[in-house]
Design a protein around this motif. Structure first.
Motif: not given
Length: 297
Positions: A26-31
């Protein structure tokens, strides 16, 4: 040992690096981000087909660091392997110095999942657009480019590549020998355990058989004693001989007790006198009638 990447650079001018391991995170920028082998294979295919049409640069922090403008090398090969997307990077002298001086520990990819081929105007799919030296890769658990504590062993910095290779081969040979030794020990232990298990199983089967035979013998004696008890009470042996095969468990004896109790008995002292064929048939018929009145299971 001098770091493997710097040794490779010294020998060939570049090094292979796993830029995109197969992972989901999971990445806060890309989901949710899924890096798959299919994605890597398409990136490799596009690279070999000249997409994108420009040379892939090795920059610093994806060009966001104002102190490091421009490129510090290039990406010249791309391969989708079993454990991830690998790239062959050729850093220039400044790039090599940054790595040696411990300024950057990782590499990070710049890629597009949907890239429009400018020559055709069509969606080419996943495309690698470049790579960057960085200290904050987006992908978790990335391998460091340089393990600096080992690089600082100055006595090894001057070793020739041949010496490094021979040392690595010896270490690999030692590891294989240790592995073979452990596998042999494990195999011998497993064989010993299997032998003991087989012997224990054989003993258990013999004990179970002996126990079953003892139980059957004990029950047979119990049935004979039960039948003798009724013979002593005056029930004819012919009747009990007909009933005994039907007695399979303790409950059967109790069931036949209730049936035999009201039947006609022979007076004590008469059980030894001779019997005619007709009398014997009568007793056998009586036994059959008694046995037929129940059907113990």
């Amino acid at each position: 040992m001098i770091d493997k990447y710097l040794a490779e650079i010294a020998k060939t001018g570049g090094f292979w690096y796993r830029l995109l391991p197969y992972i989901e995170f999971q990445d806060p920028r890309y989901g949710k981000v899924s890096l798959t082998k299919e994605l890597a294979q398409k990136i490799e295919e596009n690279f070999k087909n000249g997409i994108p049409s420009y040379e892939l640069s090795l920059d610093i922090d994806h060009g966001k660091d104002p102190n490091h403008p421009g490129a510090y090398g290039k990406i010249t090969k791309v391969e989708a392997r079993d454990d991830g997307l690998w790239v062959y990077s050729e850093p220039d002298q400044e790039g090599v110095e940054l790595i040696k001086r411990k300024k950057f520990k990782y590499m990070s990819a710049t890629y597009a999942e949907k890239y429009m081929d400018k020559k055709t105007g069509k969606d080419a799919g996943p495309v690698l657009r470049g790579a960057a030296l960085t200290n904050m890769p987006a992908v978790p658990d990335m391998e460091q480019i340089v393990y600096f504590s080992e690089f600082e062993k100055e006595e090894e910095i001057g070793m020739e590549f041949k010496d490094l290779f021979e040392k690595a081969q010896k270490e690999l040979s030692d590891l294989r020998a240790e592995k073979d030794k452990k596998e042999k020990e494990l195999s011998e232990t497993l064989a010993s355990v299997n032998k003991e298990l087989s012997e224990a199983r054989t003993k258990l089967e013999a004990l179970e058989k002996a126990n079953k035979e003892a139980e059957e013998k004990l029950f047979s004696e119990k049935v004979n004693n039960w039948a003798k008890g009724w013979t002593d009470k005056g029930v004819k042996p012919a009747v009990l001989d007909k009933i005994k095969p039907r007695v399979k468990k303790e409950e059967d004896m109790k069931l036949f007790d209730d049936i035999l109790e009201p039947t006609e008995k022979v007076k004590l002292g008469q059980s030894g006198r001779g019997e005619s064929a007709g009398e014997n048939e009568t007793y056998v018929k009586l036994a059959g009638d008694i046995a037929g009145r129940v059907n113990p299971k």
